[in-house]
Design an enzyme around this catalytic site. Structure first.
Site, PDB file in Angstrom:
ATOM      1  CB  VAL A 109      -2.149   8.396   0.575  1.00 20.99           C
ATOM      2  CG1 VAL A 109      -3.443   7.755   0.053  1.00 20.99           C
ATOM      3  CG2 VAL A 109      -1.775   9.601  -0.274  1.00 20.99           C
ATOM      4  CB  CYS A 110      -3.972   4.905   2.971  1.00 19.83           C
ATOM      5  SG  CYS A 110      -4.864   3.391   3.367  1.00 19.83           S
ATOM      6  CG  ASN A 111      -1.483   2.085   6.260  1.00 20.00           C
ATOM      7  OD1 ASN A 111      -1.332   2.376   5.074  1.00 20.00           O
ATOM      8  ND2 ASN A 111      -1.030   0.952   6.770  1.00 20.00           N
TER       9      ASN A 111
END
Length: 225
Positions: A109-111
């Protein structure tokens, strides 16, 4: 996945993890565990089993350490400020490579995608991340096929999502993939989340929202780091 052997899911926690990066997918997948006829077990784990302090200050005690139970069939690697350390941590990258080599489905998820990219798990694969990170991902890891304006990208053994709330969409997609669409819709309904199987083709957020974030929230985030 069989009735006798549980399908084990580990949601990873670490110091500096973004709260909604992990709580969104965790609640989505735990809701699946409650309603599915499959033998699914969802747990949280930090690297050593100790409590973690999240990006916005929440302290969370995990279910245990990442190595306390048998290898997970699926791992959710969130993002957050802690990625600045983890994506250069050789031991952590080795652990992620080992899990992938043994057959664990790797999701981020995300970075959190920066960790997988640093481990070489995204080489030659399409992947996405938070819109603020995509240029950095493309520059630092040119072998990754960076995908923009998508909620999630399913590359088979590796599934990545855009930022923060997009992790919920990705988790619903995983339910759709691993179980069926009706169950995924049921979980989306109880979450009151506007999910559709094709929602991955929509931009994670609007250009106007991005502009507002760049002028207000991003400077505050940068000053706090």
């Amino acid at each position: 996945m069989t009735d006798t052997q549980p399908f084990r899911i580990t949601v990873l926690l670490f110091d500096g993890v973004e709260e909604l990066d992990f709580t969104g997918p965790w609640e989505t997948l735990r809701s699946w565990q409650m309603v599915t006829t499959r033998n699914v077990r969802v747990r949280t784990a930090s690297l050593d089993g100790a409590p973690v302090r999240c990006s916005l200050g929440l302290t969370v005690t995990p279910d245990g350490g990442i190595d306390d139970e048998p290898r997970p069939d699926l791992i959710v690697h969130p993002g957050g400020q802690g990625i600045d350390t983890l994506h250069t941590d050789r031991a952590h990258l080795d652990r992620m490579r080992a899990l992938a080599a043994q057959g664990t489905m790797m999701t981020s998820v995300c970075n959190g995608a920066m960790v997988y990219a640093a481990a070489g798990l995204l080489d030659g694969r399409p992947a996405t991340s938070h819109w603020l990170v995509l240029d950095e991902l493309e520059k630092q890891h040119p072998r990754v096929e960076v995908v923009r304006d998508r909620r999630w990208v399913d590359a088979g053994e590796v599934v990545t999502s855009a930022g923060i709330t997009a992790g919920i969409d990705m988790a619903l997609h995983l339910i759709d993939r691993l179980d069926n669409t009706d169950i995924a819709r049921a979980v989306a309904g109880i979450l009151e989340h506007p999910w559709e199987p094709e929602v991955d083709t929509l931009a994670a957020t609007s250009p106007e929202n991005m502009r507002q974030a760049l002028t207000t929230i991003v400077p505050v985030m940068q000053a706090a780091r």
